[in-house]
Design an enzyme around this catalytic site. Structure first.
Site, PDB file in Angstrom:
ATOM      1  N   HIS A 262       0.848  -1.193   0.000  1.00  9.35           N
ATOM      2  CA  HIS A 262       0.000   0.000   0.000  1.00  9.35           C
ATOM      3  C   HIS A 262       0.878   1.235   0.000  1.00  9.35           C
ATOM      4  O   HIS A 262       1.944   1.241   0.627  1.00  9.35           O
ATOM      5  CB  HIS A 262      -0.910   0.008   1.250  1.00  9.35           C
ATOM      6  CG  HIS A 262      -2.109   0.875   1.081  1.00  9.35           C
ATOM      7  ND1 HIS A 262      -2.056   2.225   1.285  1.00  9.35           N
ATOM      8  CD2 HIS A 262      -3.368   0.587   0.690  1.00  9.35           C
ATOM      9  CE1 HIS A 262      -3.247   2.732   1.044  1.00  9.35           C
ATOM     10  NE2 HIS A 262      -4.062   1.764   0.674  1.00  9.35           N
ATOM     11  N   ASP A 316      -7.680  -5.614   0.303  1.00  7.68           N
ATOM     12  CA  ASP A 316      -8.088  -6.508  -0.775  1.00  7.68           C
ATOM     13  C   ASP A 316      -7.656  -7.953  -0.591  1.00  7.68           C
ATOM     14  O   ASP A 316      -8.058  -8.815  -1.375  1.00  7.68           O
ATOM     15  CB  ASP A 316      -7.572  -5.979  -2.112  1.00  7.68           C
ATOM     16  CG  ASP A 316      -8.345  -4.752  -2.526  1.00  7.68           C
ATOM     17  OD1 ASP A 316      -9.539  -4.694  -2.196  1.00  7.68           O
ATOM     18  OD2 ASP A 316      -7.757  -3.856  -3.141  1.00  7.68           O
TER      19      ASP A 316
HETATM   20  N1  ACO Z   1       3.925  -7.955  -4.038  1.00  6.77           N
HETATM   21  C1  ACO Z   1       5.247  -8.011  -4.226  1.00  6.77           C
HETATM   22  N2  ACO Z   1       6.045  -6.946  -4.214  1.00  6.77           N
HETATM   23  C2  ACO Z   1       5.467  -5.749  -4.038  1.00  6.77           C
HETATM   24  C3  ACO Z   1       4.104  -5.609  -3.846  1.00  6.77           C
HETATM   25  C4  ACO Z   1       3.315  -6.777  -3.855  1.00  6.77           C
HETATM   26  N3  ACO Z   1       1.993  -6.725  -3.702  1.00  6.77           N
HETATM   27  N4  ACO Z   1       3.808  -4.302  -3.693  1.00  6.77           N
HETATM   28  C5  ACO Z   1       4.942  -3.645  -3.786  1.00  6.77           C
HETATM   29  N5  ACO Z   1       5.961  -4.505  -4.006  1.00  6.77           N
HETATM   30  C6  ACO Z   1       7.363  -4.179  -4.180  1.00  6.77           C
HETATM   31  C7  ACO Z   1       7.569  -3.557  -5.565  1.00  6.77           C
HETATM   32  O1  ACO Z   1       7.806  -4.543  -6.543  1.00  6.77           O
HETATM   33  C8  ACO Z   1       8.749  -2.670  -5.314  1.00  6.77           C
HETATM   34  O2  ACO Z   1       9.915  -3.458  -5.324  1.00  6.77           O
HETATM   35  P1  ACO Z   1      11.264  -2.875  -5.957  1.00  6.77           P
HETATM   36  O3  ACO Z   1      11.609  -1.683  -5.133  1.00  6.77           O
HETATM   37  O4  ACO Z   1      12.187  -4.019  -5.832  1.00  6.77           O
HETATM   38  O5  ACO Z   1      10.921  -2.511  -7.367  1.00  6.77           O
HETATM   39  C9  ACO Z   1       8.536  -2.189  -3.882  1.00  6.77           C
HETATM   40  O6  ACO Z   1       7.703  -3.149  -3.269  1.00  6.77           O
HETATM   41  C10 ACO Z   1       7.857  -0.829  -3.817  1.00  6.77           C
HETATM   42  O7  ACO Z   1       6.777  -0.858  -4.701  1.00  6.77           O
HETATM   43  P2  ACO Z   1       5.977   0.424  -5.123  1.00  6.77           P
HETATM   44  O8  ACO Z   1       5.197   0.174  -6.365  1.00  6.77           O
HETATM   45  O9  ACO Z   1       6.861   1.618  -5.108  1.00  6.77           O
HETATM   46  O10 ACO Z   1       5.008   0.569  -3.928  1.00  6.77           O
HETATM   47  P3  ACO Z   1       3.844   1.549  -3.924  1.00  6.77           P
HETATM   48  O11 ACO Z   1       3.695   1.990  -2.549  1.00  6.77           O
HETATM   49  O12 ACO Z   1       3.928   2.596  -4.940  1.00  6.77           O
HETATM   50  O13 ACO Z   1       2.659   0.599  -4.446  1.00  6.77           O
HETATM   51  C11 ACO Z   1       0.736  -0.640  -4.634  1.00  6.77           C
HETATM   52  C12 ACO Z   1       1.518   0.383  -3.796  1.00  6.77           C
HETATM   53  C13 ACO Z   1       0.502  -0.094  -6.063  1.00  6.77           C
HETATM   54  C14 ACO Z   1      -0.612  -0.853  -3.966  1.00  6.77           C
HETATM   55  C15 ACO Z   1       1.538  -1.963  -4.713  1.00  6.77           C
HETATM   56  O14 ACO Z   1       1.828  -2.417  -3.424  1.00  6.77           O
HETATM   57  C16 ACO Z   1       0.829  -3.069  -5.504  1.00  6.77           C
HETATM   58  O15 ACO Z   1       0.906  -3.080  -6.737  1.00  6.77           O
HETATM   59  N6  ACO Z   1       0.101  -3.981  -4.783  1.00  6.77           N
HETATM   60  C17 ACO Z   1      -0.660  -5.000  -5.450  1.00  6.77           C
HETATM   61  C18 ACO Z   1      -2.015  -4.425  -5.888  1.00  6.77           C
HETATM   62  C19 ACO Z   1      -2.923  -4.179  -4.710  1.00  6.77           C
HETATM   63  O16 ACO Z   1      -3.105  -5.014  -3.831  1.00  6.77           O
HETATM   64  N7  ACO Z   1      -3.604  -2.969  -4.753  1.00  6.77           N
HETATM   65  C20 ACO Z   1      -4.592  -2.612  -3.751  1.00  6.77           C
HETATM   66  C21 ACO Z   1      -4.198  -1.401  -2.985  1.00  6.77           C
HETATM   67  S1  ACO Z   1      -5.409  -1.038  -1.782  1.00  6.77           S
HETATM   68  C22 ACO Z   1      -6.643  -0.259  -2.630  1.00  6.77           C
HETATM   69  O17 ACO Z   1      -6.462   0.388  -3.658  1.00  6.77           O
HETATM   70  C23 ACO Z   1      -8.046  -0.398  -2.093  1.00  6.77           C
END
Ligand code: ACO
Length: 381
Positions: A262, A316
């Site tokens: 998140h 989620d």
């Molecule tokens: N699984 C594995 N790795 C992850 C995940 C995940 N769910 N989420 C983030 N990471 C990793 C990324 O790959 C990244 O790794 P890196 O630095 O090696 O490239 C690191 O964590 C940081 O990721 P960001 O994208 O910068 O994190 P951000 O805070 O921007 O992203 C997001 C948040 C988009 C929600 C992300 O965690 C994600 O894509 N999650 C999966 C989708 C999800 O569950 N969305 C629901 C959000 S809640 C809502 O909207 C109601």
């Protein structure tokens, strides 16, 4: 000397307004709507009361709540033109596209969609909020070659939705689970879809345009669409014994585990905590524990592999399991999320408009200028 340009890609940590609607402490796993903890609201409030709280800022009196509930339920029926419109959509349409198009069309049935009066804006928002469940349920019935079930004004928002969708009035526990799920999805500060709504509101556009913007933004898999993706993962994994293999492979392939991570929470999403407990209880009451156990095994495995990364389960990770157990088809999860979030979008639009300023950020231009215009026949590539 001019300050150097700072680009806030993703607008991380950019504040667009002061707000009294929602506070998230992403380090401490806390979430408050108008000062009330999400735990208290989930335990004691109803969706309608929470909507009132979000929009008006205070908990209603008994009379205020009754009037408000009537105001919402009076809006549930669709005009004949709207019913016809739903029947005209391809049955293969994505329900989120249907909701977006129908909310936009709803403005055509309002003789005066635009207004600058707050209470009239709220009226229009409640018109959308009241009709959204009817649209979602009616489309689901139509695509399954069944006649839509008309709304009932004496049921709660949650019970009426499930009745229109499934065909029978849900038992009080099931209606309560649905209600809590709606409360948990009602508001979440300045997320992408709320920002979209705020941008549209700042142009002084009407409520139909504001909410349509929010639905379009919520649609993406990184925002609202994650609940569907998370459930699909659980169904694909199919059994708790295969969770470890799935997670190891997904992470090795640099795939994201849906329902994890998140932008704001760097620890447990408090909504996840509530939904997981509720999901477990619901699964055992309904005798459908396998799905929950698979989701839990994926969670445990992901937590182990992602330990130390500040990536934790979000709302989620269990919302899909709960919605599925309630009998809601997977592609309705995001529309159901939208149906609830209309309340938060409205609260933010109204709050922003109290001291409006057109939102107009900048893009740092890094391309060329003054290129000679080449006539089309003289272009080589
Ligand atoms: N699984 C594995 N790795 C992850 C995940 C995940 N769910 N989420 C983030 N990471 C990793 C990324 O790959 C990244 O790794 P890196 O630095 O090696 O490239 C690191 O964590 C940081 O990721 P960001 O994208 O910068 O994190 P951000 O805070 O921007 O992203 C997001 C948040 C988009 C929600 C992300 O965690 C994600 O894509 N999650 C999966 C989708 C999800 O569950 N969305 C629901 C959000 S809640 C809502 O909207 C109601």
């Amino acid at each position: 000397m001019k300050d150097p340009v700072v680009i806030h890609k993703g607008l991380d940590n950019v504040y667009v307004k002061e707000s009294k609607i929602c506070f998230i402490d992403g380090e401490a796993s806390r979430l408050f709507y108008r000062g009330y903890s999400i735990e208290d609201l989930a335990a004691h409030s109803t969706f309608e009361e929470t909507v009132y709280l979000l929009i008006y800022g205070t908990l209603p009196t008994k009379q205020q709540l009754q009037d408000f509930e009537k105001r919402i339920s009076a809006n549930r029926s669709l005009e004949p033109g709207m019913q016809q419109l739903l029947r005209s959509f391809p049955t293969t349409s994505d329900p989120m596209d249907v909701l977006r198009t129908a909310v936009s069309a709803m403005g055509l049935y309002d003789p005066q969609p635009a207004t600058d009066k707050t209470e009239e804006r709220i009226d229009k928002a409640l018109r959308i909020l009241g009709k959204a469940p009817t649209i979602i349920a009616a489309f689901d019935r139509l695509r399954n070659k069944k006649e839509p079930i008309p709304p009932e004004s004496n049921l709660t928002h949650s019970a009426n939705f499930l009745k229109m969708l499934i065909g029978k009035v849900p038992d009080p526990y099931v209606a309560h689970v649905m209600d809590v799920a709606l409360i948990l999805h009602a508001e979440h500060e300045m997320n992408a879809s709320t920002f979209s709504c705020t941008v549209t509101a700042s142009t002084l556009a009407d409520m139909y345009s504001i909410i349509t913007s929010g639905i379009g933004t919520l649609r993406g898999p990184l925002h609202g669409g994650a609940n569907e993706a998370a459930l699909k993962t659980v169904l694909e994994v199919g059994d708790s014994s295969r969770a470890e293999e799935y997670v190891t492979k997904a992470l090795a392939e640099k795939k994201r585990i849906m329902g994890f991570g998140h932008r704001v929470y760097r620890t447990w999403d408090p909504r996840y905590v509530i939904l997981k407990k509720l999901g477990k209880e619901l699964a055992s009451k309904e005798g459908q524990t396998k799905l929950f156990e698979t989701a839990e095994a994926i969670e445990q495995s992901a937590l182990k592999h992602l330990a130390g990364s500040s990536i934790f389960p979000n709302v989620d990770s269990y919302s899909g399991v709960v919605f599925h157990t309630l009998g809601i088809p997977t592609d309705l999860f995001t529309p159901v999320f939208a149906m609830s979030r209309i309340s938060g979008w409205t609260a933010h639009a109204i709050e922003y408009l109290e001291a409006n300023r057109l939102i107009r950020p900048k893009a740092l231009y890094v391309g060329p200028t003054s290129l000679p215009y080449t006539p089309i026949d003289a272009r080589t590539s």
